[in-house]
Design a protein around this motif. Sequence first.
Motif: not given
Length: 291
Positions: A145-150, A182-188, A201-204, A261-272
Motif C-alpha cells: 500500500t502506498v499513499a500520497g497526493p494524486a 525513504w523509498t518512494t513510488y510514482g504510481v500510474v 500518485m507521488a507516494g510512499v 502487459v497486464a492491466d494493473g498499476p505500473d510504478f516508478e521506484l525511487y530508493d532511499g
Amino acid sequence: MDRPPAPDRIADILAWIETRLDEPLTLARLADRAGLSPHHFSRLFTARMGQGPMAHVRGRRLVRAARRLAAEPELRLVDLAFESGFDSQEAFTRAFGRRFGVTPGRFRRGLSPLPPDGDSPMPNPAETSRAVARLPDLVTLDAFTVAGPARRVDEATASTIPDLWSTLIRALPFVDGQIPSWTTYGVVWSADTEEGSFDYMAGVGVRPEGSLPAGFVRKTIPAATYAVFRVTLDGTALHPQMKAAMATIWGNLVPASGLNVADGPDFELYDGRFAPDRPGTVVDVHVPVAV
C-alpha cells in the motif's frame, strides 16, 4: 547476418487510420490491427504520439472536416458532423472549437487559417532516451500500500506531476501510518486507454490503516510480476528525462520484450539513495506482465 528491423507498429497504424477515417474505428479495432491488447497498444501509441488513439482519430477527422468546410460551401454542418463520426452537430461544434479556436461557421467565413493536410508529425523512436535498459529478470512482488497526493493527468497536464512530488516531500515523514523507509513510488493507474489520461500518485509505503496528511489518498498495489526497466539519470531536470524514458519503455522496449502487459498499476521506484541531481542515479520502472 543482420536482423531485419522490427516493424514500426505505430507508423503502420497511422497510415492505416488515414485510409479508413470514414469507417467506424474503435480502440479494440485499432489494437487488433496492431496485434496488441487494447491496454498495451494504447500505452505504446500515447508514448509515441503524446495523445490517445481515439483522440488522434478525432483530430484527423476534424482536420479533414475543416478542409471540407473551406472547399464545399454548400455542405451542411449537420451532415459534416455525422460524416466525421460525431453523434450531433453540437458535439462536432464543441470539438471543432477546441481544436481550432473558432466555430465551424466562423471558420467557413475565413476567420481562421486552413490547417495543413496530411498526418500529424510522429516522433522518431530513435530520438527517445537511450539511458534505459530492461533488467534481465522478472520480479514478483506481494501486494503493498502506498499513499500520497494524486491527480488525474493527460499529456497537456503531465507537467504538473513535479508539484505532487513537492507536496509529498514536504509531508515526510508522516507522524503516523508511514512504513519506516525513504523509498518512494510514482504510481500510474486507471489509464483511459482511448484518451491517454491516467491517475498519478507521488507516494510512499504506508500501513493499510492509519492517519494520513490532509489531501493524501491511499492506494493498494496488488501482488504482481513485473518487468523492470532501469533509467539512469544524467543529473539534469528529472521530469524531461522521465518523460523521454517512458516513451522509450512503452514505445520500444516493452514491444521488443515480447511480454504481455497486464492491466494493473505500473510504478516508478525511487530508493532511499535517490538523488536526482547526481549523474548515475537510477529509477526502476515496474511494468506488470502476465506470466
